[in-house]
Scaffold this active site. Structure first.
Site, short mmCIF file in Angstrom:
data_model
loop_
_atom_site.label_atom_id
_atom_site.label_comp_id
_atom_site.label_asym_id
_atom_site.label_seq_id
_atom_site.Cartn_x
_atom_site.Cartn_y
_atom_site.Cartn_z
N LEU A 101 0.88 -1.17 0.00
CA LEU A 101 0.00 0.00 0.00
C LEU A 101 0.91 1.22 0.00
O LEU A 101 1.96 1.22 0.65
CB LEU A 101 -0.88 0.03 1.25
CG LEU A 101 -2.05 -0.96 1.34
CD1 LEU A 101 -2.77 -0.79 2.68
CD2 LEU A 101 -3.02 -0.79 0.19
N ASP A 102 0.52 2.27 -0.71
CA ASP A 102 1.33 3.49 -0.75
C ASP A 102 1.54 4.04 0.66
O ASP A 102 0.75 3.81 1.57
CB ASP A 102 0.65 4.56 -1.61
CG ASP A 102 0.65 4.21 -3.08
OD1 ASP A 102 1.46 3.36 -3.48
OD2 ASP A 102 -0.16 4.79 -3.82
N TYR A 103 2.61 4.81 0.79
CA TYR A 103 2.98 5.45 2.06
C TYR A 103 1.80 6.19 2.69
O TYR A 103 1.55 6.08 3.89
CB TYR A 103 4.13 6.42 1.77
CG TYR A 103 4.61 7.22 2.96
CD1 TYR A 103 5.38 6.61 3.96
CD2 TYR A 103 4.34 8.58 3.07
CE1 TYR A 103 5.84 7.34 5.05
CE2 TYR A 103 4.80 9.32 4.16
CZ TYR A 103 5.54 8.69 5.15
OH TYR A 103 6.00 9.41 6.22
N THR A 105 -1.43 5.74 2.00
CA THR A 105 -2.68 4.97 1.95
C THR A 105 -2.78 4.09 3.19
O THR A 105 -1.80 3.47 3.60
CB THR A 105 -2.72 4.08 0.69
OG1 THR A 105 -2.68 4.91 -0.47
CG2 THR A 105 -3.99 3.24 0.65
#
Length: 242
Positions: A101-103, A105
């Site tokens: 998951l993105d930083y 998110t």
């Protein structure tokens, strides 16, 4: 006797495909001798080393983490930022996240030391659904939603059809809450899909992974998956196999 790449994967070192690359690169030894052939089988009595480090035949473990925003989906970060494995200080096994998951998110991420299981869930052909809730700038039009539902062209190709629903709209602030269900896992995919229809993401959360949700978890909480949940995930992937 099991294939060498399967033993490496089951030890949580890497996915089976990555294990095959390690073998071809001459980075694996069996009983002190470098092995570069993929057909080799080993038993529990054989000593297997990857990059000169003996692999431990650990019991597989599986966790679900409610990842907060501002955490890296990795086992380490060269900038010293918090990573998902920091939430498991008591776990001695070498676990790692399944996908990322993105930083910025938040939401569900799974972690394990079972490379084969990780590879199974990440492979696109198994079509494991992931549900995201996004707050976006702007209000998507019906035509824009239809584009997402049909599959939208991104720079790395057309996406698979998504399930999309506008949950709420704020006309004064010109924002909307959108639910998307996708089974692909491309880099920043949900953000890029919503940018492509002119509604950039302000906030993003993954609410569901297959049948798993965040029930009973607060941000930063984790729990071990039950044997039944692990079995269900394996079965789900195998039924999606084409």
């Amino acid at each position: 006797m099991e294939r060498l790449q399967k033993v490496i994967a089951n030890a949580g070192i890497a996915s089976r495909r990555k294990a095959e690359e390690l073998i071809k690169e001459g980075r694996v030894k069996v009983n002190g001798k470098v092995v570069t052939e993929l057909g080799v089988k080993v038993s529990g009595n054989d000593q297997v080393e990857v990059d000169e480090i003996p692999i431990d035949k650990e019991e597989p473990i599986y966790f679900i983490l409610y990842k907060p925003s501002g955490v890296i989906s990795s086992v380490s970060d060269d900038k010293g930022r918090k990573v998902v494995t920091d939430f498991f200080p008591m776990i001695k096994q070498r676990i790692y996240p399944i996908g990322r998951l993105d930083y910025d998110t938040s939401g569900i991420i799974l972690l394990t030391n079972d490379g084969e299981f990780s590879n199974l869930l990440q492979h696109p052909k198994y079509e494991i659904n992931k549900e995201y809730i996004a707050k976006v700038k702007g209000i998507p039009t019906k035509e824009a939603i239809r584009k997402l539902e049909r599959g939208i062209q991104l720079e790395d190709g057309k996406t698979a059809p998504a399930q999309v629903k506008i949950m709420s709209m704020d006309n004064k602030k010109n924002t909307a809450i959108v639910r998307l269900i996708i089974h692909e896992g491309r880099n920043r995919q949900v953000k890029r899909m919503l940018e492509a229809i002119g509604t950039p993401v302000l906030k993003l959360k993954r609410e569901r992974y297959a049948f798993l949700d965040l029930s009973g978890l607060r941000s930063g909480d984790a729990r071990e998956l039950s044997p039944h949940e692990v079995k269900q995930l394996r079965a789900l992937a195998s039924t999606k196999h084409r």
